[in-house]
Write a protein that holds these residues in place. Sequence first.
Motif, mmCIF file in Angstrom:
data_model
loop_
_atom_site.group_PDB
_atom_site.id
_atom_site.type_symbol
_atom_site.label_atom_id
_atom_site.label_comp_id
_atom_site.label_asym_id
_atom_site.label_seq_id
_atom_site.Cartn_x
_atom_site.Cartn_y
_atom_site.Cartn_z
ATOM 1 N N GLU A 21 0.812 -1.229 0.000
ATOM 2 C CA GLU A 21 0.000 0.000 0.000
ATOM 3 C C GLU A 21 0.843 1.276 0.000
ATOM 4 N N THR A 22 2.174 1.144 0.118
ATOM 5 C CA THR A 22 3.034 2.320 0.049
ATOM 6 C C THR A 22 2.950 2.888 -1.362
ATOM 7 N N ALA A 23 2.658 4.184 -1.449
ATOM 8 C CA ALA A 23 2.359 4.804 -2.751
ATOM 9 C C ALA A 23 3.533 5.616 -3.296
ATOM 10 N N PHE A 24 4.711 4.982 -3.382
ATOM 11 C CA PHE A 24 5.826 5.682 -4.013
ATOM 12 C C PHE A 24 5.452 5.982 -5.458
ATOM 13 N N THR A 25 5.812 7.175 -5.926
ATOM 14 C CA THR A 25 5.557 7.525 -7.328
ATOM 15 C C THR A 25 6.849 7.662 -8.121
ATOM 16 N N LEU A 26 7.974 7.760 -7.425
ATOM 17 C CA LEU A 26 9.274 7.884 -8.089
ATOM 18 C C LEU A 26 10.119 6.653 -7.784
ATOM 19 N N SER A 27 10.921 6.232 -8.756
ATOM 20 C CA SER A 27 11.753 5.053 -8.539
ATOM 21 C C SER A 27 12.984 5.356 -7.694
ATOM 22 N N ARG A 28 13.382 6.608 -7.604
ATOM 23 C CA ARG A 28 14.511 6.962 -6.730
ATOM 24 C C ARG A 28 13.943 7.274 -5.352
ATOM 25 N N VAL A 29 14.336 6.462 -4.392
ATOM 26 C CA VAL A 29 13.828 6.545 -3.026
ATOM 27 C C VAL A 29 15.013 6.835 -2.116
ATOM 28 N N PHE A 30 14.772 7.607 -1.076
ATOM 29 C CA PHE A 30 15.831 7.897 -0.120
ATOM 30 C C PHE A 30 15.662 7.015 1.108
ATOM 31 N N LEU A 31 16.709 6.270 1.426
ATOM 32 C CA LEU A 31 16.754 5.415 2.606
ATOM 33 C C LEU A 31 17.489 6.179 3.691
ATOM 34 N N THR A 32 16.818 6.365 4.828
ATOM 35 C CA THR A 32 17.451 7.015 5.976
ATOM 36 C C THR A 32 17.481 6.025 7.119
ATOM 37 N N LEU A 33 18.662 5.829 7.667
ATOM 38 C CA LEU A 33 18.849 4.982 8.827
ATOM 39 C C LEU A 33 19.297 5.900 9.951
ATOM 40 N N ALA A 34 18.582 5.854 11.083
ATOM 41 C CA ALA A 34 18.864 6.808 12.157
ATOM 42 C C ALA A 34 18.819 6.151 13.524
ATOM 43 N N ASP A 35 19.744 6.565 14.361
ATOM 44 C CA ASP A 35 19.703 6.200 15.773
ATOM 45 C C ASP A 35 19.043 7.369 16.495
ATOM 46 N N ASP A 36 17.734 7.397 16.454
ATOM 47 C CA ASP A 36 17.013 8.475 17.129
ATOM 48 C C ASP A 36 16.121 7.940 18.233
ATOM 49 N N GLY A 40 20.327 12.228 17.145
ATOM 50 C CA GLY A 40 21.361 11.207 17.017
ATOM 51 C C GLY A 40 21.838 11.068 15.580
ATOM 52 N N PRO A 41 22.862 10.227 15.352
ATOM 53 C CA PRO A 41 23.416 10.087 14.010
ATOM 54 C C PRO A 41 22.404 9.495 13.034
ATOM 55 N N LYS A 42 22.480 9.958 11.780
ATOM 56 C CA LYS A 42 21.650 9.366 10.742
ATOM 57 C C LYS A 42 22.385 9.478 9.414
ATOM 58 N N VAL A 43 22.071 8.550 8.522
ATOM 59 C CA VAL A 43 22.664 8.501 7.193
ATOM 60 C C VAL A 43 21.528 8.351 6.193
ATOM 61 N N THR A 44 21.584 9.127 5.105
ATOM 62 C CA THR A 44 20.587 9.036 4.040
ATOM 63 C C THR A 44 21.299 8.748 2.726
#
Length: 162
Positions: free
Chosen positions: A67-82, A88-92
């Motif tokens: 059901e996730t409605a992404f419309t673009l094929s380029r997606v940003f992955l963010t991993l965060a220690d929050d 806290g640190p995060k990387v995208t």
Amino acid sequence: MVVTLDIQQPQPYDLVTETIQIAGMAAAFEGTMTVRLSDGHDEFATHIQVGATGLKQFQGAVTVPPETAFTLSRVFLTLADDTGNENGPKVTIPILYGPLILPGYSGWQPYTVQPGDTLIGVAQRMYGTPDYGPIFAANQDILDNANEIYSGQVLRIPRNDI
């Protein structure tokens, strides 16, 4: 400077399926990392466990719900220690979401461009149609112009199970 978060998989512009394997090194509060995927139109968020204390290797997988409605094929992955500190640190990193590049996307195969190749010709050979859109989209990190591919260049050819 001490590194507390390093994503080793996926790498920027990796081509992924609905189930995204994530691995790296982290020192996370209470052993939990927040994972966010966003194309700027929709967002999906979840958590993965990475271990308790100290810098440790981790791996996990997240599955993007249908059901996730992404419309673009380029997606940003963010991993965060929050989990213990919202600052806290995060990387995208940008990744390419295969299901929006080719229906039924199941993976990709490498193809080395030969002298005289065109994207239309490669698409005709691989898919039986001159529609090179999936090939162009899967290689958007290395292709700026569909009319400019070079002998020796290695392209990712998306595949499907359909």
